[in-house]
Structures are given as C-alpha cells and as structure tokens.
Design a protein around this motif. Structure first.
Motif, mmCIF file in Angstrom:
data_model
loop_
_atom_site.group_PDB
_atom_site.id
_atom_site.type_symbol
_atom_site.label_atom_id
_atom_site.label_comp_id
_atom_site.label_asym_id
_atom_site.label_seq_id
_atom_site.Cartn_x
_atom_site.Cartn_y
_atom_site.Cartn_z
ATOM 1 N N ASP A 88 0.919 -1.225 0.032
ATOM 2 C CA ASP A 88 -0.048 0.069 -0.037
ATOM 3 C C ASP A 88 0.825 1.250 0.033
ATOM 4 O OD1 ASP A 88 -2.295 -1.329 -0.181
ATOM 5 O OD2 ASP A 88 -2.844 -1.064 2.085
ATOM 6 N N GLY A 144 -3.137 1.591 4.242
ATOM 7 C CA GLY A 144 -4.220 0.814 3.770
ATOM 8 C C GLY A 144 -5.653 1.622 3.780
ATOM 9 N N GLY A 146 -7.851 1.536 0.743
ATOM 10 C CA GLY A 146 -8.581 0.873 -0.041
ATOM 11 C C GLY A 146 -8.305 1.490 -1.534
ATOM 12 N N THR A 150 -4.038 -3.134 -4.477
ATOM 13 C CA THR A 150 -3.955 -4.602 -3.693
ATOM 14 C C THR A 150 -4.984 -4.706 -2.692
ATOM 15 O OG1 THR A 150 -2.149 -3.744 -2.163
ATOM 16 C CG2 THR A 150 -1.375 -4.963 -4.251
ATOM 17 N N THR A 151 -5.145 -3.627 -2.013
ATOM 18 C CA THR A 151 -6.201 -3.618 -0.968
ATOM 19 C C THR A 151 -7.400 -3.688 -1.546
ATOM 20 O OG1 THR A 151 -4.782 -2.079 0.185
ATOM 21 C CG2 THR A 151 -7.116 -2.299 1.085
ATOM 22 N N CYS A 154 -8.049 -7.465 -2.300
ATOM 23 C CA CYS A 154 -8.313 -8.083 -0.916
ATOM 24 C C CYS A 154 -10.012 -7.978 -0.461
ATOM 25 C CB CYS A 154 -7.340 -7.633 0.000
ATOM 26 S SG CYS A 154 -5.812 -8.531 -0.334
ATOM 27 N N ASP A 170 -5.711 -11.325 9.435
ATOM 28 C CA ASP A 170 -5.282 -10.369 8.253
ATOM 29 C C ASP A 170 -3.640 -10.078 8.797
ATOM 30 O OD1 ASP A 170 -4.419 -8.038 6.819
ATOM 31 O OD2 ASP A 170 -5.870 -6.782 7.993
ATOM 32 N N LEU A 178 -8.641 -4.598 6.474
ATOM 33 C CA LEU A 178 -9.069 -6.156 5.855
ATOM 34 C C LEU A 178 -9.679 -6.674 7.111
ATOM 35 C CD1 LEU A 178 -6.103 -7.074 3.531
ATOM 36 C CD2 LEU A 178 -8.226 -6.051 3.008
ATOM 37 N N ASN A 235 -1.517 -8.942 2.736
ATOM 38 C CA ASN A 235 -1.343 -7.903 1.819
ATOM 39 C C ASN A 235 0.150 -7.563 2.025
ATOM 40 O OD1 ASN A 235 -1.678 -6.224 -0.393
ATOM 41 N ND2 ASN A 235 -2.822 -4.808 0.895
#
Length: 300
Positions: A88, A144, A146, A150-151, A154, A170, A178, A235
C-alpha cells in the motif's frame, strides 16, 4: 522524454533510509510532499531555520526513474533494502516530460468493493442503508485505505465470502482495513499481524471507530496465537509472501479460503508454484499492475 515515477508513502523518520535506498537504485530525482495535502490534516511548513529540515508526519516521496525501468526488479530490490515496506505504500505511474503538475488521486472519498462493502472516511457520514456494510477509516500513520489496487483486490475477495461466525487473520494489517472489513461482514473475530507497532495502534484506533475493537486482537509477528484461522488474507510484498508460505499454511484451518496480494504482475508464477505445496484451487486476479492469488488450504 517519459519517466517512470514511484510514489512511496512513509513516516517522517523513515525518510532518510528510503531516500538512500532509492538513490542506490538509480532514482534520477526525489521530491517530498505532504501525504495529507488537500485534506483536513494538511500541515503548512514555512521557511525553516538554517540547518533545519522540517517534514510532515506522513509524507509521500516521489522518485523518477528512466522509462522502461523494471518495476518488478525495483520492488524486489526495495523489499530487500526496506523489509518493512508494504504494498500500500507503493504506487507507479508513467509520466511525460512536462507532466510535473501531477494529478494525484482524488481526496479519499467513499468507495465500494464488491456487492455491499463500502469504505468511508471518518469525516463523511454514510447513509442509513441496511443493504450496505460500511467501514469507517482514518488511515493515520499506517497504510491501507482501499485506494491501492492490492487492498481493493483483498476487500472485494472478502466481500464475496460467507464470513458469518468465522475467525479471520489479516497478516500485514496496516490500518486494519481488511480485518475490520471481515468483522463488519460477519466474522466473529479477527487477528491482525504487522511488524510496525504504529500499524497496530492505527488498527486498534480504526477498530474502535467501527465498534469492533472487542473482536480484533493485534500482534507483532511471532506473537500471534497459534490457533489456525477460518479465513486468511495477507497483503504484503512478494518476497515475504514466498518466505512465509509455510507459516501461512500452518495459520489456516483445513479447507480455509485464503488470499495473498502485494504481488506485481510477473511475480505470480513463482508464488503459484510455492503455494501449490499447501493450497488448492489457486486462481489469479489482477488490477492494474498488481495481482491477487486466492484458493483454499488443502484438506488434511
């Protein structure tokens, strides 16, 4: 002349080591800016005194590389030099010679993921809609929100699971997004693991904001409970994902769904081969330059 730009979000105390690593890897130029610019948390820095280098608490470092620089090689090298990095924190884009007035991402705003999951910033009130599941987020000093592919990958994966009554893990929890999403989607409990103590603080703060703090427990690596999870998501970058595959296998119940991300396109084949030793039904999903691998822990 076009360039490859790497934007890396970090805390002020991490800046010297990150800048040194990027210079070692051939960065043509490096600039710093407030990661909270144009938000309520923006901080003005005025004329510093002689010998002073004031920095924002959270900043974004923009490094330019020659066009055609191998993104995968760059991420792998950074993972070796800066093992605490999380995906992230990294974002790539191609820029033109005159593209210095960069159009940075819109201010963090409500975002949907999957069928019913929404991420809302803490300062925007969501609608009273029983058909949606809302996570209220303040990324703070962790990463993180969104907005990173990658976020997003997931979050969409979690949204499509039946999490009712499950225990989720997580790994590389960052802001806790997450784990908190899993709880809001019905998980009975969640464990967050991160090697950055400030990420654990941010995860706890965000869990409080979402009313799920009593169901989230956060730990440094190696301190987490040994009870395997019903659902597992990680992640982090590809290098640690490969190294930790046996650890992740031990952390999953037989048949448990799992997903890993933080993988650049081109890195997935090695990880697919690695994880096939313990996991079945492996599939690859992509967004932009990033990959998610998902499947199930082999029945034992």
């Amino acid at each position: 002349m076009p360039f490859l730009e790497l934007a890396l979000t970090l805390r002020a105390e991490q800046q010297p080591r990150v800048e040194e690593a990027l210079e070692d890897l051939g960065a043509l130029s490096i600039t710093l800016r407030d990661a909270d610019a144009e938000t309520p948390d923006e901080q003005a820095i005025f004329e510093p005194g002689v010998g002073e280098l004031p920095l924002w608490p959270t900043l974004t470092l923009d490094a330019l590389f020659e066009a055609g620089t191998d993104r995968r090689g760059l991420v792998e090298a950074l993972g070796e030099l800066l093992p605490w990095l999380e995906p992230d924190q990294l974002a790539f884009r191609d820029v033109g010679d005159q593209d210095w007035e960069r159009a940075w991402m819109d201010q963090f705003k409500p975002m949907p993921f999957g069928r019913r999951l929404w991420i809302y910033p803490w300062n925007i009130e969501p609608p009273a809609d029983p058909e949606i599941v809302v996570v209220r987020l303040d990324p703070g000093l962790a990463f993180g929100s969104g907005t990173h592919p990658t976020t997003a990958l997931c979050l969409e994966w979690l949204d499509h699971l039946d999490l009712a009554g499950k225990q989720a893990t997580d790994y590389g929890c960052g802001s806790g997004i997450l784990a908190i999403a899993a709880l809001k989607l019905g998980a009975a409990g969640a464990t967050g693991v991160d090697n950055d103590p400030q990420a654990l603080t941010a995860s706890n703060d965000n869990a409080e904001r979402n009313g799920v703090a009593d169901r989230l427990a956060v730990f440094l690596p190696g301190e987490e409970p040994k009870a395997p999870a019903d659902v597992f998501v990680a992640n982090i970058l590809a290098g640690p994902l490969a190294e930790l595959a046996p650890t992740f296998a031990a952390a999953c119940k037989s048949g448990a769904p799992f997903a890993i991300s933080g993988i650049l396109a081109g890195q997935q084949d090695e990880l697919l081969a690695r994880y096939a030793e313990w996991f079945d039904d492996l599939r690859v999903d992509a967004r932009e330059d990033w990959i998610r691998i998902s499947g199930h822990r082999r029945h034992t």
